[in-house]
Design an enzyme around this catalytic site. Structure first.
Site, PDB file in Angstrom:
ATOM      1  N   HIS A  59      38.768  43.213  49.815  1.00  0.00           N
ATOM      2  CA  HIS A  59      37.949  42.122  49.396  1.00  0.00           C
ATOM      3  C   HIS A  59      37.859  41.276  50.623  1.00  0.00           C
ATOM      4  O   HIS A  59      38.880  41.170  51.212  1.00  0.00           O
ATOM      5  CB  HIS A  59      38.317  41.446  48.299  1.00  0.00           C
ATOM      6  CG  HIS A  59      38.605  41.769  46.776  1.00  0.00           C
ATOM      7  ND1 HIS A  59      37.550  42.471  46.211  1.00  0.00           N
ATOM      8  CD2 HIS A  59      39.634  41.995  46.104  1.00  0.00           C
ATOM      9  CE1 HIS A  59      37.931  42.994  45.105  1.00  0.00           C
ATOM     10  NE2 HIS A  59      39.187  42.685  44.889  1.00  0.00           N
ATOM     11  N   TYR A 147      49.349  41.221  53.331  1.00  0.00           N
ATOM     12  CA  TYR A 147      47.919  41.825  53.752  1.00  0.00           C
ATOM     13  C   TYR A 147      46.654  41.166  53.427  1.00  0.00           C
ATOM     14  O   TYR A 147      45.862  41.298  52.631  1.00  0.00           O
ATOM     15  CB  TYR A 147      47.640  43.518  53.434  1.00  0.00           C
ATOM     16  CG  TYR A 147      48.936  43.945  53.819  1.00  0.00           C
ATOM     17  CD1 TYR A 147      49.416  44.315  55.060  1.00  0.00           C
ATOM     18  CD2 TYR A 147      49.724  44.744  52.753  1.00  0.00           C
ATOM     19  CE1 TYR A 147      50.286  45.203  55.184  1.00  0.00           C
ATOM     20  CE2 TYR A 147      50.789  45.266  53.258  1.00  0.00           C
ATOM     21  CZ  TYR A 147      50.867  45.660  54.377  1.00  0.00           C
ATOM     22  OH  TYR A 147      52.264  46.578  54.614  1.00  0.00           O
TER      23      TYR A 147
END
Length: 176
Positions: A59, A147
């Protein structure tokens, strides 16, 4: 295929979801993905506001330059470059349709896009991005997922380090 129309707003801010074909692990592509994004950004600039990289999808929120709304070409070039750099890494199917279009077998053909409408919408999507690893059960706290831009947002004082954590043993119900 439904008659889906994308929203193109010059200088717009967009939330994206991009998935791998067959839910293959995208984390293996991290260096190639970073290089592809940087390469495309040199010729077609955009600002990445927030992102999270999960095992099979990512995303991100991008802000495009004024007089530019071509995020589709950017994603196409990024996907092509990752596929080129990674060769036959994916175990996803290579169908006749994909071969005719010159597509690799790493990425799903399409991606999800949402035009950010206002500051509240932006904040909600940033929160969604940073909470996503918890939502999918990879970690108990957003700060535990390496991440994402959560760590930068925390260093900048936007989030406390324990954001979205209700007690020592359970994540909040945010995003449910």
């Amino acid at each position: 295929m439904p008659n889906y129309r994308r929203s193109y707003v010059s200088g717009g801010t967009y939330f994206f979801t991009v998935k791998t074909l067959g839910n293959d692990p995208i984390l293996l592509l991290k260096p190639a993905l970073r290089n592809a994004i940087n390469s495309v950004r040199r010729t077609m600039p955009f600002q990445s506001i927030a992102w999270v990289l999960l095992p099979d999808h990512l995303h991100t929120i991008w802000q495009l330059p004024e007089n530019d709304a071509n995020y589709s070409l950017r994603w196409s070039l990024i996907k092509q470059e990752v596929t080129r750099r990674c060769g036959g890494l994916s175990s996803g199917p290579s169908t006749e349709s994909r071969r005719k279009r010159g597509e690799g077998s790493i990425w799903q053909r399409r991606f999800w896009e949402h035009t950010i409408r206002d500051d509240t919408d932006l904040r909600n999507h940033i929160d969604y991005i940073h909470f996503n690893p918890v939502k999918h059960g990879y970690v108990k706290r957003p700060s535990d997922w390496p991440y994402s831009t959560f760590h930068q947002f925390s260093r900048d004082g936007i989030y406390p380090e324990d954001w979205a954590w209700t007690d020592e043993n359970s994540p909040s119900n945010y995003g449910e």
